[in-house]
Structures are given as structure tokens and as C-alpha cells.
Design an enzyme around this catalytic site. Structure first.
Site, PDB file in Angstrom:
ATOM      1  N   ASP A 107      -4.211  -1.868   5.047  1.00 40.88           N
ATOM      2  CA  ASP A 107      -4.705  -1.371   6.328  1.00 40.88           C
ATOM      3  C   ASP A 107      -6.217  -1.260   6.362  1.00 40.88           C
ATOM      4  O   ASP A 107      -6.810  -1.251   7.418  1.00 40.88           O
ATOM      5  CB  ASP A 107      -4.068  -0.008   6.654  1.00 40.88           C
ATOM      6  CG  ASP A 107      -4.291   0.994   5.534  1.00 40.88           C
ATOM      7  OD1 ASP A 107      -4.971   0.631   4.545  1.00 40.88           O
ATOM      8  OD2 ASP A 107      -3.799   2.128   5.623  1.00 40.88           O
ATOM      9  N   ASP A 121       0.853  -1.169   0.000  1.00 42.89           N
ATOM     10  CA  ASP A 121       0.000   0.000   0.000  1.00 42.89           C
ATOM     11  C   ASP A 121       0.901   1.235   0.000  1.00 42.89           C
ATOM     12  O   ASP A 121       2.048   1.120   0.399  1.00 42.89           O
ATOM     13  CB  ASP A 121      -0.726  -0.004   1.354  1.00 42.89           C
ATOM     14  CG  ASP A 121      -2.201   0.034   1.139  1.00 42.89           C
ATOM     15  OD1 ASP A 121      -2.593  -0.123  -0.007  1.00 42.89           O
ATOM     16  OD2 ASP A 121      -2.945   0.229   2.117  1.00 42.89           O
ATOM     17  N   THR A 155      -0.189   4.677   1.335  1.00 47.31           N
ATOM     18  CA  THR A 155      -0.420   5.523   2.505  1.00 47.31           C
ATOM     19  C   THR A 155      -0.106   4.779   3.797  1.00 47.31           C
ATOM     20  O   THR A 155      -0.654   3.712   4.043  1.00 47.31           O
ATOM     21  CB  THR A 155      -1.891   5.982   2.516  1.00 47.31           C
ATOM     22  OG1 THR A 155      -2.179   6.481   1.228  1.00 47.31           O
ATOM     23  CG2 THR A 155      -2.104   7.032   3.566  1.00 47.31           C
TER      24      THR A 155
END
Length: 1181
Positions: free
Chosen positions: A788, A458, A460
Site C-alpha cells: 500500500d 503486507d 497492516t
């Protein structure tokens, strides 16, 4: 009247009433709540306030705990040490040894009356019992060591379990403040804030909600998300996942009174019923099929024999019994849900080890049987044919001794130290990885990570710091590279912007300033925190705006999700009508805007040309600087005369018609949010690339931002040939004309793909699955994924190793993951790779050492038996060697620390053989040396060293120095070879790093001292005679010879060796068949593919690494409607609810020691996969 904390002690509503209330759903629930006078009345009865929450005083909390219970479900008591000892005793080879030793003991005391033997033998008979006793004692030692290991592992597991549970916090309102408290401290009457991604810790009724959808599959098995709201279905239940929206609820039931808790209690009763039932079935089955029950039901550690219900549809009684594995029921029924329905393929290493263990086992058992047969035939021919003696009862003793020798060969041949080494190595690594911010939830993930060839990360929070700040803004045609002040912005526009941001963001997002001078702490959604920070920088307090408009005044909230990519909030206007505020990805909001505030805050029409200019001149340059661009817009609905950008309404608009509500918006501003790259990431990515791991970035951000960040991180290197795709283009390339995904099309894309931008959760899942299934590269890819959000669930689950973020991650993501990064940092992944490779190498070192000993001990015993009618290594001696090489060596070699050199080689991939040619060269070379020395000593050693020969001795004769020297030399060579075994890649310096591992040298010295004591003082018990210093020096000299010989072996070039010398190779899938426990994949395969009873024995030790199929599961498979229609409803119902129970106890993620997995108890798995289109993951335990 008694009072607590200034209020009456008697609540207006009883525990029983609350429990009944929570049993209603939907409209019934709404009606039931209104019977009590509505939700606010219930709050009053429980002495709590919807806005202020509980007072938080100690007396009040205690009283609530006493009245309504606390939010913990008592765990199942751990196994006692004695239970584990009993389980270790079930080991089949040990049972054979125990019996043989007991028979030998009995016979040594048996004196037939007609005995006319010479007196000398009488003397020796006094010591006849010693060997039997010594074997028994060594068996006891082995059992205690095994049990102790299992016991400490169980304790470690529980320790980590409770640590994770302690880390699971939940937002509640107490004394008017929002605070995070541990899930166990939640009380009835608490006002809890729930939001997207939460795993609910208790039952409650909604006070207010926005767009709330909940996945209740863990309780009901229904995979559709249930819409919740105060007027549709106000009941929210523990163990369910919030999939969309947010809300506030009052907690009405906790712990054993919650819906999941009730199921728990039921389940306990159901299990007891089953125990009785299964015992009865067991007896019947034993009578019915004596043959079948011979397949080793006794399993150590309650581990399942491999045959366990492999054909769920026709689970026969005896199969149910076999998987019952000594009545070891739902142990730890609730470690976590992640492994339920977490049917990942078997870890690469386990697959290879199982194949190896079966191969070694077959060879060992064949030789053991041959040894016994040869010894007995020779004895019979010599005694009854050549010497022509009659049968005497004492000869039975001789036969038992032959049997003991055979069994001992078998014990030495089977590498039962292997599972111990693997468990130790993994457990040790897991403990150390905690310090490196890796919280391992599934033990084998640690080792799989060492084989990883690709990481899909990912952006971020993983590659970037996730401390978002607004650094550029475009307001009223002014592009500011520094933050403007409120005076720079026309007043009415400034008010709209500050109001729009403050109201239209989750009230759980906040900026806290703990101490002046510290960096403010961002709580909640980081993008929203950046916007709130922007409001604060303009000099406006966002909290005062929120206080004026509390959440219960909202008319409608359109929560953010991966489809909308925007969020909207509708509030009533003071003078009638409504106002909609919205914010989201700028290119998406722009398309919905028809107006914009121009120079000096004048309203202008927002034409297509202006939009394109804005995107070209403002949004794209911001994105190229690596900024995430967000637009804020609004729209007014008014009852009277409407201005240009307003809409006239007569009644309330249809808020469900989102298309028409979210159009003709007025754009207020565009901001560029910076999320700086973490300083340590570029270096970590370089290390990954050097280690042969490809890092790919998969993000929902736009392509320019993604490209900019990927370049800063080093994912894109200037001269590489790479692809950067958007989700749409990616889908176009991998789907055929019918819109179906084709593997051969994915194979054209993924090898060069480095960045996938604007991707949906399905795209991420498709990419991961495509890379895992791809056959393009020889070694097959092993993929790790980081995520997340709730939407990352499917990809995390599909990946070989899923990393969830410990800080920013939602509960759903943690639940689907294998390892949690407690600091959300990419460089922790590199440490995981290092530890994973270290585990793999530790086990390879152990194998190299163990197999050398196996080969030598087995051949010596076998040839000794044929040539000398007796094994030069006695049973007790072999058990000692077995202890050295199994338990002690596995401890010594499994605890080596990783070195940075591990990151300099390429990953092994799925198909690389476990025992490489270099290792095989070392094994065979050392075995050759040891055999030459031992046979040299056996046949000519007595003449060279001038001692009495031990060959051709009577079976009852005492120990000789000759055979003692052979035993001692063998142990010395083994000990020095343990130092050689520390290096497996052909390094010359085997001493390097020896003193950095205290465990290794402590164990080595301890073994050496024990050996001296055994030789000098072991006498009859160990069949040894004390040696002189001279003889000792010879033994040590031969031992040190292995180090010199090792250098010679290293000089032989490995490349010249034939490939056939590498063992344990091939695709894991080819031999996972031997271990697939009760897997659907077998449904259509003919039964001869299932492992035979013979294999079961060899997998016995390895079963420690396999997940166990518990009784409940085996029994359930007979009941479950999915496997056949003959359903016993009541019990099946209880078991169907079993999953939620596995969610409950941990309330959160949990570490999985492969033994403690309450395997496959799901019917309704938390089907995060259903989120991702309808792709179905291949199933494998």
C-alpha cells in the site's frame, strides 16, 4: 465594476502570467514569486485564503473554470467503428479470400465467345456467382464480428478508465474545512494539502512545507528526488510524485495549462508532424525494398507486426515502418504510467499461446499449400494429358476454385478464434472481478494470478482491519491494560502527551464522527488516528490544540519514512526556545531517550538497565499479544538556564543535524496499538494453502508482533518447518562476503521463510525477485505481492501480479500495481486466484474444442482433395464451421463461471504445458472418431444411405445430398463435442453446470437452428441440398455418438500416454523470443533469432494480446539519445516528456487492455525502482 460572489470579477493575475510563473524552477521561482509580492500576495490576487481556501460557492467555481480552465485534459477520441472494420480487413488470410472471391465472381460472369458447351452447363453457370458472393458475405460477417468485439472492448476500457478517474480524490481546503474532491474539480486558487505518496493533480506554489521531496522524473527524466520548500524551490508540478514530507500549496495551473498539459498539446502537434514524416518514409522504403515491405504491414487493430524495431540502435527505415502498422498513432496516449517501464515478462499464458499458434500455423499453411498444388496438378494431368484438351479461358475459373479451397483450409487451420477467446474470457472475468472488489488494471494479470504459487502479503490493512486502536499504555511506570483517564496521569505529563500527539501528527489525519452512535471514521494515517483516538479517550480535544498551533507555526518537521521509522515536529516555546516532539517504533525511540517520567511524574535518568527491563517487561509482552508499540518523547531547547533534561542554546540549532537533535530525549509513554486480524483472513489463507499457494508475510513491524499476527492468520501452522527472520538477518544470510546478493543463498532461505519482519522496501523487492528468478522448483514460482505504501512500488512492479490497496494505498503504489483491491481485503485475492484459474481453464477448453475441429477439417479437405479431386467441405461451409468454432464457441466456452473446485488443485506454474496429456487424449480421440465417420460417409455413405454419390462430380455440378450429409454430420459432431469440451480434467459428467451458463446454451441452440436453416434452405449459396428426416436423424445420431465416445476416451488412463503428447510446454523465456517487441534483450542477439515473416502471420491473431508498439515509439527509438547520439533535440524533448502525459490523462491508475497500452513510451519511467537500492529489473515487455 462586475462582481462575483461579493468580490471583483477581474483577478489580480492573468492566466498568461500564471503559466509563465510555473515555467521557473528553484531560486528563479523564489525570485519570481517575490516579484508578485510573495505567496500570500498571489493568494490575495486569486481571491483565496491560505487557511480558509476557496469559499466553495457555485458562482465562484464556475467563474474560475471559465477564466482558468478546468482540470481535465481532453482524451483522444476513440476509434470509430469504421476504423476498426478497416483494421479487421487488413487481416492477410481474409484479403486472400476476398481477392479469390472477387476473381471467382468475375469469372462466373465471363462468357468467352467461342464457348461450345452443352446447354445444361449454361443452366448451372447462372449459379456460378453464388459461391463467390457467399464467400464475400461470410468475410464481411467475420470482419463485422471482429470489429464489434474490438469496439465493445474499447468502450469497456474507457468505461473502466473513467470509473478509476472518478475514484481519484484529492484533499483541498474549502470554506475552512478539509474535504476530498475529485481531481477533475480542482480549480485555480484551491489550497491543496499534499503528503507522502500523492500523485500531484495540478501545478501549484508551496505556501508551507515540511521536509518535502518530489520525484520529478516523469517530467525531467532526472531520477534524483528534488527538495522543495518556500525558500528553495516552491514550484510543484502536476504528474510528479511526493516521495517524502507534506505541505500546502495554492493551485496555479490546471488541465491543459499545467506543465503536463502543455506537453500534451505539444505532443499532439509532434505526432501530426510525424505522421507526415512516416508516410513519406514509408513510400521511400517501399521503393527501396519491395521485398521487405511484403512482411505484413497490414495488422488488425493496428497491432504491431512482430518484427518491430527489435534492434533499437540500428532501427532501419523499414522496421520503423513495420511497427508503424497502418498509421495507427499513439492511440490513447495516456492510459497510465504503470505500463510504461512496466516491462514485466510476457504473461505465462500469452507466451504458451504464441508458441502454440506458431506451431499450428506452420502445419496449417503446409497442408493448405499442398492441397492447392495437388488439386491443380490433378486437374492439369486429367484435363490436358489424359483427356488431351486444349487450354480454354474458362479453365481459369477452375484454378481459382482450387485456390479458394486451399485458402479456406488455411482459414480453418489458423485458430484466429484464440485471441478472441482470450480477450473475451479476460474481459468477461475483469467485469465480474469488479464485483469481487478486484479492479484489474492490466488484463493479463487476471490470468497470471491463476498460476500464482506464492503471495507475499503486507500485514497492516491487508491481513488486519487497519482500524487501529490503543489498547495498552505504559505511563509513569504504570502499565494499563485498559485506557487510563486524564486524572490517573500527573498533570504536566498528561499535557505533554496530549500536546505531543496532537501536534506531532499529520494534520490530514483525523477522526470523524459522521453520526452519533456510528463507529468513528479514521481519515489519513491509521497509526496516527489510533493515537489521536487515545487523546480523545483521555478527554482532550486534539483539534483545539491544533487550532492554537497551526502548521505554519512549525519550525521544522522530520516526516516519517522507512529509514527513520519515526516522526518529529519542532515548535517554538511560548517563552523562547523550541520544543521537539517525536514518536515512532518503540525500540528505536528508546535508544534515543536519556530521561523518563517515573512514579508520580518525577523525572528520572533512563539507564541502559531500565531500557532493557522496559523492553523485556513491557514492549515484548505487548508485541507478543500482536500489538504494535509506539513511543512518544520530547526535548526542550531553551535560551536561558537549562533544567536537567533541557538543552541550552544561544541561536537557532542546526535542524539539519538530525543525529544531535534527536538524542537525549525524555520518554513520555509507550502505547500498544492493536490492529485486529480481519475475521475472514484465516479462512482465505487456508483456501490459498489448500490450493497450493504459499502465503508469506512481509512487514515493517517487529518480529514478535509479526509472529503473533501470522499465527492468528494461519500463516504459521504448529507442525510446519518454517523460518521467521528479521530484515537484518535475512540480508546476512543472502549476501556473500562482498555484500552482494547471491541467488543460491536466497534459494536456501525462501522455501521455508514465512515471516519477514522489520523489513525495508529493498528487502521486500529482493525477496520477490529472488523467488521469481529461482530455479529450485520444477514449475518455477509465480509471485503475487500486496502493498500500500510508496515504498512498496519496486516490489509491486517486479512481482508477476501486484495488488495495491484501493483505500489505504498511495497513488504511487496503485500506479505500480496490476490489480487494485477496492476493499483492501485479503480474501479478495483468493477470488482473483479463482478467476485467474478460470480464465486459464476457459482457454484450455476452447483450445481442446478448436484443435479437434482444426485437425478434422484440415485432414478432410486435404485427403478429399487428393482422393476425390474436390474438398467434401466447400469454402462457404468451412467458413461457417470457422465461425461456429471461432467466434461462437469462444463466446460460449469463455464465459463459464468459476467453481470452488478450482481451488482444490495445485497451481500450474510457469512451465506446465498448455495442452495437457488428458486434453491431447480428448483431441486425438475425438478427431479419430470424426475422421472415421466422415471418411466412412465419403467412400461408402452413398451406398449405405442409398443416395447418389457426390464423388467425381464436375466442378460446376450442383450440390449433392451425399456431400450435404458429410457437412451436416461434421457440424453435428462439432456441436456435441462442444459439450464434451466443457471439461478438461477428465471429469465424466460433462453436463454438470451446463444450465448455470445461459450464454453457452443460448449460443448452442442458436447454432443448431442456423444449421437446420442452412441445410434445408442454403441451396447453392452453401452448396447444400435439403435432407429428409431420415437423413437428419443419421446426422444427429453420429453427433450424439461423440458424447458416448467421449466417455470411452475418459476411461483410457492418461498416465500411460507418452509425455510428448503435451503441447506448449517449456519455460516461457525460451519462446518469448518470438514475441519480444523491440526489446533491449535483443541488442546482442544475432538477427536470426528474430521471428521470420512467416511467423508474423501466425502471431497476427495473437497480436491482439500483445502490447502495441506505436509509431511514436518506433520513431522515438531512432531519436532517443539512449539508443544513439543522433538526437533531433526538439522532437526528442517533446517525446521525452511523453511519459508525464501518460500519467496525466488518467491522473491515476488505469485498466490496461493489452491492446490499448501506449507501449514503452517512457524514457524517464516513474522509476520507483530507484527507490529500492539500485537493483535493476530484468526487462521484458
Amino acid at each position: 465594476m462586475a462582481t462575483i460572489d461579493g468580490r471583483p470579477a477581474q483577478y489580480g493575475i492573468s492566466l498568461k502570467q500564471l503559466r509563465e510563473l510555473m515555467e521557473h524552477r528553484g531560486r528563479e521561482g523564489v525570485a519570481k514569486i517575490s516579484e508578485f509580492g510573495g505567496i500570500h500576495e498571489i493568494c490575495k490576487k486569486l481571491y483565496t485564503s491560505p487557511n480558509e481556501g476557496l469559499s466553495g460557492s457555485k458562482a465562484d467555481e464556475e467563474h474560475r473554470r471559465e477564466t482558468f480552465g478546468s482540470n481535465v485534459i481532453p482524451p483522444k477520441p476513440p476509434k470509430t467503428f469504421l476504423t476498426l472494420v478497416w483494421e479487421a480487413l487488413q487481416d492477410v488470410t481474409l484479403i486472400i479470400l476476398e481477392v479469390a472471391a472477387l476473381v471467382s465472381l468475375g469469372l462466373s460472369f465471363y462468357k468467352p465467345a467461342d464457348e461450345d458447351a452443352p446447354l445444361l452447363q449454361e443452366e448451372d453457370e447462372h449459379h456460378g456467382w453464388i459461391e463467390g458472393l457467399a464467400i464475400l458475405i461470410s468475410v464481411i460477417v467475420v470482419v463485422l464480428v471482429t470489429a464489434f468485439n474490438d469496439y465493445s472492448k474499447e468502450r469497456q476500457f474507457r468505461g473502466l478508465q473513467s470509473r478509476i478517474e472518478g475514484e481519484h480524490k484529492f484533499s483541498v481546503i474549502r470554506g475552512g474545512e478539509v474535504c476530498q474532491i475529485s481531481v477533475g474539480d480542482i480549480l485555480v486558487g484551491d489550497i491543496a494539502q499534499i503528503k507522502y505518496g500523492d500523485l500531484l493533480p495540478a501545478d501549484g506554489c508551496l505556501i508551507q512545507s515540511n521536509d518535502l521531496k518530489v520525484d520529478e522524473s516523469s517530467l525531467t527524466g532526472e531520477s534524483d528526488h528534488v527538495k522543495k520548500g518556500t525558500d528553495v524551490d516552491p514550484m510543484v508540478l502536476s504528474g510528479t510524485h511526493v516521495m517524502e514530507g507534506s505541505g500546502k500549496m495554492i493551485v496555479t495551473a490546471v488541465g491543459v495549462n499545467s506543465q503536463a498539459g502543455i506537453i500534451f498539446t505539444l505532443l499532439g502537434a509532434a505526432v501530426d508532424e510525424q505522421e507526415a514524416e512516416i508516410k513519406k518514409m514509408k513510400k521511400e522504403a517501399k521503393k527501396a525494398s519491395k521485398q521487405k515491405s511484403k512482411s505484413l504491414t497490414g495488422e488488425n487493430d493496428g497491432r504491431t507486426p512482430m518484427k518491430a524495431a527489435a534492434h533499437p540502435p540500428q532501427t532501419t527505415q523499414s522496421e520503423v515502418i513495420k511497427s508503424e502498422s497502418d498509421g495507427n498513432h499513439v492511440q490513447q496516449p495516456s492510459t497510465s504510467t504503470a505500463e510504461t517501464g512496466h516491462k514485466k515478462e510476457k504473461s505465462v499464458l500469452q507466451a504458451k499461446l504464441t508458441k502454440l499458434a506458431i506451431q499450428i500455423g506452420y502445419a496449417g499453411s503446409t497442408i493448405a499449400v499442398l492441397t492447392v498444388i495437388i488439386l491443380i496438378i490433378q486437374f492439369c494431368i486429367k484435363t490436358f494429358v489424359i483427356d488431351d484438351r486444349p487450354w480454354k479461358n474458362t479453365y481459369a475459373n477452375n484454378l481459382v476454385k482450387h485456390l479458394i479451397i486451399g485458402v479456406t483450409v488455411l482459414v480453418v487451420a489458423v485458430p484466429e478464434g484464440l485471441p478472441l477467446a482470450v480477450t473475451l474470457s479476460l474481459a468477461y472475468s475483469v467485469k465480474k472481478m469488479m464485483k469481487d472488489n478486484n479492479l484489474v488494471r492490466h488484463l493479463d494479470a487476471c490470468e497470471t494470478m491463476g498460476n500464482a504459487t506464492a503471495i507475499c502479503s503486507d500485514k497492516t490493512g491487508t491481513l488486519t482491519t487497519n482500524r487501529m486502536t490503543v489498547v495498552q499504555s505504559y505511563i509513569c511506570e504504570k502499565l494499563c491494560k485498559v485506557l487510563p483517564t486524564l486524572t490517573d496521569i500527573p498533570q504536566h505529563v498528561g499535557n505533554l502527551i496530549t500536546m505531543g500527539i496532537s501536534v506531532n501528527s499529520a494534520y490530514t489525519s483525523n477522526i470523524m464522527c459522521p453520526n452519533p452512535g456510528d463507529l468513528p471514521v479514521q481519515v489519513g494515517n491509521k497509526t496516527e488516528c489510533a493515537l489521536l483516538g487515545f487523546v480523545q479517550a483521555l478527554g482532550v480535544k486534539y483539534q483545539s490544540i491544533r487550532d492554537e498551533i497551526p502548521e505554519d507555526k512549525f519550525t521544522r518537521v522530520y516526516t516519517f519514512n522507512s529509514v527513520r521509522k519515526s516522526m518529529g515536529t519542532v515548535i517554538p516555546r511560548p517563552n523562547g526556545g523550541y520544543r521537539l516532539y517525536t514518536k515512532g517504533a518503540s525500540e528505536i525511540i528508546m535508544k534515543k531517550c536519556s530521561f523518563i517520567y517515573g512514579h508520580e511524574g518525577t523525572l528520572e535518568k533512563f539507564t541502559r538497565d531500565m531500557q532493557e527491563r522496559l523492553i523485556r517487561e513491557v514492549i515484548e509482552p505487548m508485541a507478543c499479544d500482536g500489538l504494535r508499540t509506539i513511543s512518544v518523547a520530547y526535548r526542550d531547547f531553551v535560551p536561558g538556564k537549562a533544567a536537567l533534561n533541557e538543552v541550552h542554546i544561544d541561536g537557532e540549532p542546526n535542524w539539519d543535524d538530525e543525529e544531535n537533535i534527536m538524542t537525549n530525549l525524555t520518554c513520555l509513554c509507550v502505547v500498544g496499538i492493536e490492529d485486529p486480524v480481519r475475521p475472514e483472513v484465516p479462512d482465505a489463507i487456508r483456501k490459498c494453502q489448500r490450493a497450493g499457494i504459499t502465503v508469506r508475510m512481509v512487514t515493517g513491524d517487529n518480529i514478535n508482533t509479526a509472529r503473533s499476527i501470522a499465527s492468528k492468520c494461519g500463516i504459521l501452522r504448529p507442525n510446519d518447518d518454517f523460518l521467521i527472520l528479521e530484515g537484518k538477518e535475512f540480508n546476512r544470510r543472502i549476501r556473500d562476503s562482498n555484500g552482494d546478493i547471491q541467488q543460491h543463498l536466497i534459494d536456501k532461505v525462501w522455501p521455508k521463510l514465512r515471516v519477514l519482519a522489520r523489513s525495508s522496501p529493498t528487502d521486500k523487492y529482493t525477496l520477490v525477485k529472488g523467488i521469481i528468478d529461482s530455479m529450485v522448483s520444477d514449475n518455477r514460482e509465480v509471485v503475487a505481492v500486496t502493498g500500500d505504501g510508496t515504498n512498496d512500488g519496486p516490489a509491486l512492479k517486479k512481482a508477476d501480479v501486484g495488488f495495491a490497496m484501493g483505500i489505504a494505498g498511495t497513488d504511487v503504489a496503485k500506479e505500480a500495481s496490476d490489480i487494485i483491491l477496492t476493499d483492501d481485503n485479503f480474501s479478495s485475492i483468493v477470488k482473483a486466484v479463482m478467476w485467474g484459474r478460470n480464465v486459464y481453464d476457459s482457454i484450455a477448453k476452447f483450445l481442446q474444442f478448436q484443435l479437434t475441429v482444426n485437425v478434422v477439417a484440415v485432414i478432410v479437405a486435404f485427403i478429399g482433395a487428393c482422393a476425390v479431386q474436390d474438398s467434401p467441405l466447400k469454402a462457404v461451409q468451412m467458413l461457417w464451421v470457422n465461425l461456429i468454432m471461432d467466434t461462437l464457441a469462444s463466446l460460449a466456452l469463455a464465459t463459464e463461471l468459476p467453481t470452488p473446485d478450482l481451488l482444490l488443485r495445485k497451481p500450474y506454474g510457469r512451465t506446465k504445458p498448455l495442452i495437457s496429456r488428458t486434453m491431447m487424449k480428448n483431441i486425438l480421440g475425438q478427431a479419430l472418431y470424426q475422421l472415421v465417420i466422415i471418411f466412412g460417409l465419403l467412400f461408402v455413405g452413398d451406398m449405405i444411405l442409398d443416395i447418389e454419390s457426390g464423388r467425381g462430380q464436375e466442378l460446376n455440378a450442383g450440390p449433392t445430398q451425399h456431400f450435404t450429409i458429410i457437412f451436416n454430420t461434421f457440424v453435428m459432431m462439432t456441436l456435441f463435442n462442444e459439450i464434451n469440451a466443457r471439461k478438461i480434467h477428465g471429469q465424466r459428467n460433462v453436463i454438470e453446470g451446463l444450465f448455470t451458463n445461459p450464454i453457452f446454451y443460448t449460443i448452442w441452440i442458436f447454432t443448431m437452428i442456423s444449421q437446420v436453416l442452412i441445410i434445408q434452405y442454403g441451396k447453392m449459396a452453401f452448396s447444400t441440398r435439403a435432407l429428409s428426416l431420415d437423413q437428419w436423424l443419421w446426422c444427429v445420431f453420429f453427433g450424439i455418438g461423440t458424447l458416448v465416445w467421449g466417455q470411452l476416451i475418459t476411461s483410457v488412463p492418461t498416465r500411460k500416454l507418452p509425455k510428448i503428447l503435451s503441447w506448449g510446454r517449456g519455460h516461457p523465456e525460451e519462446y518469448t523470443d518470438a514475441m519480444n517487441l523491440g526489446e533491449e534483450r535483443f541488442d546482442s542477439i544475432d538477427s536470426d533469432k528474430k521471428p521470420r515473416a512467416g511467423q508474423i502471420l501466425w502471431i497476427r491473431g495473437l497480436t491482439r494480446l500483445q502490447t502495441q508498439i506505436r509509431v511514436v515509439n518506433a520513431f522515438r527509438q531512432g531519436l532517443d539519445a539512449r539508443y544513439g547520439e543522433h538526437t533531433n533535440t526538439s522532437l526528442a524533448e517533446v517525446l521525452r516528456k511523453q511519459t508525464s502525459l501518460s500519467k496525466r490523462l488518467s491522473e491515476t491508475s488505469s485498466i490496461e487492455y493489452a491492446d490499448n497500452i501506449p507501449d514503452e513510451l517512457t524514457i524517464p519511467e516513474i522509476d520507483v525502482e530507484r527507490l529500492s537500492s539500485h537493483s535493476h529489473t530484468e526487462t521484458a515487455v
